[in-house]
Enzyme design. Structure first.
Site, PDB file in Angstrom:
ATOM      1  N   ASP A 181      21.658   3.741 -27.370  1.00  0.00           N
ATOM      2  CA  ASP A 181      22.314   2.454 -27.175  1.00  0.00           C
ATOM      3  C   ASP A 181      23.347   2.207 -28.556  1.00  0.00           C
ATOM      4  O   ASP A 181      23.909   1.040 -28.508  1.00  0.00           O
ATOM      5  CB  ASP A 181      21.031   1.168 -27.744  1.00  0.00           C
ATOM      6  CG  ASP A 181      21.547   0.078 -26.848  1.00  0.00           C
ATOM      7  OD1 ASP A 181      22.058   0.199 -25.695  1.00  0.00           O
ATOM      8  OD2 ASP A 181      21.008  -0.904 -27.342  1.00  0.00           O
ATOM      9  N   GLY A 191      25.761  -1.318 -28.835  1.00  0.00           N
ATOM     10  CA  GLY A 191      25.513  -2.111 -30.179  1.00  0.00           C
ATOM     11  C   GLY A 191      26.946  -2.235 -30.913  1.00  0.00           C
ATOM     12  O   GLY A 191      27.372  -3.528 -31.222  1.00  0.00           O
ATOM     13  N   HIS A 235       0.885  -1.138   0.005  1.00  0.00           N
ATOM     14  CA  HIS A 235       0.138   0.082   0.091  1.00  0.00           C
ATOM     15  C   HIS A 235       0.975   1.196   0.011  1.00  0.00           C
ATOM     16  O   HIS A 235       0.562   2.168   0.606  1.00  0.00           O
ATOM     17  CB  HIS A 235      -0.904  -0.009   1.404  1.00  0.00           C
ATOM     18  CG  HIS A 235      -1.773  -1.209   1.284  1.00  0.00           C
ATOM     19  ND1 HIS A 235      -1.508  -2.143   2.123  1.00  0.00           N
ATOM     20  CD2 HIS A 235      -3.026  -1.206   0.611  1.00  0.00           C
ATOM     21  CE1 HIS A 235      -2.326  -3.143   2.013  1.00  0.00           C
ATOM     22  NE2 HIS A 235      -3.372  -2.688   1.268  1.00  0.00           N
TER      23      HIS A 235
END
Lengths: 572, 572
Positions: B394, B398, B217
């Site tokens: 990215d 890569g 909660h």
């Protein structure tokens, strides 16, 4: 943001291994992605979907009976390589040929395209259907340039169902193309996602704005608009899609209200309520809508609406069963011929007519409730701020919701001639019912216990009021179990009741006594700032609340002081 | 944060109406919540779950065959009222009595408790089983004080399956109690959720920290710890639960890795990979784990692990089918008697032995690749920053992923005596395969086209190099479709190839020519800052990128310059 990983560069592979470990009965890892663990019938067309990861359940979660035969899985938001696509297609093929199906992005087109050429060279008939559903990404006359977003799902669903029916590759390809032609999506973004290893989101939306026309790789929208409420957002989404309703479209549509990650289920359902009304209002019938997360973008806060205009075939394929880790559709439960018979509603509080004296007392009670309502509305924001220090900040809202309902019930009871006991009982039940929660039920039982001593005949004298006050305290402590010092409303209720009843026992004037009691309650409520909550809350909450009074004690004292002031002003 | 609503005070009711509109075949609205649309068998025990909203699929999404008969739904994080609980129970009861099942919170205990008393007064046998799975909320010796978190789900699942089997109320109650006794959960939070209408989250976690022992909660954890990677988080969760392994526990466990809202599927799968290994390493067998969002807390960023220690009955109930809007379990697909037969992997690049001259040229190519690898690793962070302006940030990752794989493949080919063509082809394929994406496939086809002109016999002379350079440019532009001015790597590749080949055509020294060509490529890459990307990207991306060069063009120029410098330094 994305926090759980080991090496950001290997996020795609690492998550795929964990996915495979979770669903061994459903899917099997192959180089480049996953295929179904249970092979489809020999000769069934292999629908192979794919793209970057970060979109779960697209793409790996959509591999299963009635859906994809395999998924090619790249790193986050990065097309898989052509070798990955070739590898998964070879593994998924059972002799019926391969249909590649993926969203229209340059990297995917190139990599799947090279794989298709190599598969054909190897004698595996392979076709490609691109998904181009995003109406925000190019104008309608350049449909073929549009990107694929959540419409991926409706197209995959149709292709998978057509393959499961045993159709030949030509026909599965045609079905997927028909699904894509019938599929239109439009979305709205509120906040960007954060890539693994990055420390900032890919985009931000200015405060008070939302971005119209989202992408699913962290692309922002094509324009910013003022942040709007759910009915307005529903209208924006529906209007934009109905504006592109194909000329040939019928009146039945499949719909997907897709959450991109951090726009959650209850928000989507709330929005869906408005969208469903708008679609129905446009004369459409929505067939088995899906409201949830089907094509996500990490934890992007955004949603999109997809419509697929149905014909008979598309509707059959859309409704067909499927069993994949990220999407399961069972045959629709048989529609009951009649709505389910339900018992009568829980009976409300019966109205007991009061005599003249009790009705006059009831009117006073109503006046006090109205005064308390005004005071609580004035204080609601402040009570919320106090509650937010150690709770969920909702105390002011809960109290006003309760008192609003109590006043409505009391007015109704008054109108129907209720006595004081009956009127306050009805108000108490309404308070508890509407507010819910801990404070709602405690106020409900407290007021109800008080009410029982007010009677529906004769005036409310000091003795009745004192007995009622004691009963209220007993009811609250016995139901809630809190003791003084626990930092709850009991810390204010005990001095309120003790001071008042002691004064009545001494024969003091009741109204004056109640005024002094309310002042004591106020002092006690403020003094709760020095307390820590009793056990049961997490320790940091307890620590955080030191120095701040308890919101429940403050609101009780406020109600008492307001009532005391009104009693002091009113004619005796 | 929660953004889609009309009136924050009515969020609970509004979302429930939308939910009912989405799943009319499954659930029907009744005052206070929902029940199944198709009535269960007469006399089947009605398992009624409930609590505040904000936890979807708990609680309304868990109503369906094999699960709950009804759900009582309060406002966000607020217990429903006793009248709501009574109303839903009356509607869900089919004569077999009612089992209330909910997490152990004071408000729910009070409200469901009052409803139970009234239902019993009305002749409806009603029992209650509280879920107390959160090990962080109280010590083991005070088990009964613990809160209910995601263990709600395992207990509901068992109770629902036991009821579906037709057991009597005593036995369904006993089954639920047994499930709760066997269920333990522990969680970690990263960021709090924001309530509808609020402008700040319920809690924040300090930068670089995570909160151990979450609530559902918006409660923060019970202590802060340093933010850790996925393997460490897995260990924290597993160790804490194994420390409370009951003395009577066997070796089979059900498991739920639950996301609270913004900790997304791929992160959970990645984490699950580590958790599954840890559980298996402890000698346990995990039975049909669930990895996903089952008990959420709006958009809280957090996760929890739940284990339920199984006996034969609990395992049967855990695995039983269920069909609710938020959870569907079909019978497990039949486990194949043998793993699925898969075709051979896609064949790798075959090694062609080079003659001495070509092997020498191959060694030079390998040297250049190693130099490029070092340069790209040095520049990776900067390339990522440039790419983040208009892309997903990215690019650096890569490129390094691709070049790392290329060098590994080239080293392997070199070791096996490959000629220059063969070595660079293998490197090209590995680059494309490992990097994926648009730049991966373009680098792959470009280097592969270049390689075809280097030969596996004889030295690499200027003519071969120039022909290879032209072929690379052709391959890249023909696959990618980009033209100069589109703000892609082609903007650097065209001057690189044009300058180099023109010089070779003139008879210039090849190494010097390549140096000048690389400098031209660098200038052209920097000049892309003045360009806007070609169509296909969303307009704001295009606008945002003005003034920043293209990351792909920069990295191409960097590779060219690095190669040129190495060639200039190397012995001729």
């Amino acid at each position: 943001m994305t926090r759980l990983y080991a090496d950001p560069a290997r996020f795609g592979e690492d998550q795929l291994r964990g996915f495979a470990a979770a669903y061994p009965e459903h899917i099997t890892l192959v180089p480049g992605g996953v295929i179904r663990s249970a092979p489809p019938r020999h000769g069934q067309v292999a629908v192979v979907v794919g793209g970057g990861s970060g979109h779960y359940p697209a793409f790996s979660g959509l591999v299963g009976s009635g859906l994809a035969a395999g998924a090619v899985v790249g790193n986050i938001f990065t097309s898989p390589s052509s070798r990955q696509a070739e590898s998964v297609a070879r593994a998924a093929d059972t002799g019926g040929g391969v249909l590649f199906c993926f969203g229209n992005y340059a990297g995917d087109r190139m990599n799947f395209g090279m794989a298709q050429a190599r598969l054909r060279d190897a004698g595996i008939d392979t076709r490609t259907v691109l998904v181009t559903d995003d109406v925000a990404s190019a104008p309608a006359e350049r449909r073929g340039e549009r990107r694929g977003i959540a419409g991926d799902f409706t197209v995959f669903k149709v292709a998978g169902a057509a393959a499961e029916e045993g159709l030949a590759l030509d026909d599965v390809e045609a079905a997927a193309r028909r699904a894509n032609d019938a599929t239109y999506s439009f979305g709205i973004a509120f906040a960007g996602c954060t890539m693994p290893g990055a420390d900032a989101p890919l985009f931000t939306v200015p405060d008070g704005k939302m971005a119209i026309g989202l992408g699913i790789h962290g692309e922002p929208g094509v324009e910013d608009a003022d942040l709007a409420d759910a009915p307005t957002v529903a209208k924006i989404l529906v209007d934009r899609l109905l504006a592109e309703r194909p000329a040939t479209a019928g009146r039945r549509v499949a719909a997907v209200l897709n959450g991109l990650g951090a726009t959650k289920y209850e928000e989507l359902f709330l929005l869906w309520g408005h969208i469903a009304r708008a679609l129905t209002g446009a004369g459409l019938t929505v067939v088995r809508p899906e409201v949830g997360e089907l094509v996500t973008s990490l934890d992007m806060a955004a949603c999109s609406l997809t419509l697929m205009w149905l014909d008979d075939d598309l509707e059959r394929w859309w409704c067909a069963p499927a069993d994949a880790p990220g999407f399961r559709r069972l045959p629709a439960p048989e529609t009951p011929t009649a709505p389910r018979a339900l018992p009568d509603a829980v009976p409300g509080t019966p109205i007991v007519q009061g005599d003249a004296a009790s009705r006059e007392a009831a009117e006073t009670v109503l006046t006090l409730l109205r005064g308390v309502r005004a005071a609580l509305h004035d204080a609601a924001a402040e009570l919320g701020r106090v509650d937010a220090v150690a709770g969920d900040g909702d105390h002011g809202r809960g109290m006003t919701k309760g008192v609003d309902a109590a006043v409505r019930a009391a007015e109704d009871a008054h109108h129907r001639g209720a006595g004081a006991r009956c009127l306050l009982s009805a108000a108490a039940d309404a308070w508890a019912d509407e507010a819910g929660g801990t404070s709602g039920v405690l106020w409900g039982v407290g007021l109800r216990a008080l009410a029982q001593h007010l009677g529906d005949t004769g005036p409310v004298d000091a003795a009745r009021a004192a007995a009622g006050a004691r009963a209220a305290l007993d009811a609250v402590t016995s139901l809630g179990g809190a003791k003084p010092g626990d930092k709850t409303l009991v810390d204010a209720l005990v001095p309120l009741v003790d001071t008042f009843t002691a004064a009545i026992d001494r024969g003091d004037d009741a109204v004056a006594a109640f005024g002094r009691a309310a002042a004591e309650a106020q002092a006690a409520a403020e003094a709760t700032a020095g307390l820590t909550p009793r056990l049961g809350r997490a320790r940091p909450l307890a620590e955080r609340s030191i120095g701040t009074p308890d919101a429940g004690a403050l609101s009780l004292a406020l109600c008492a002081r307001t009532s005391a002031d009104l009693l002091a002003e009113s004619p005796r």
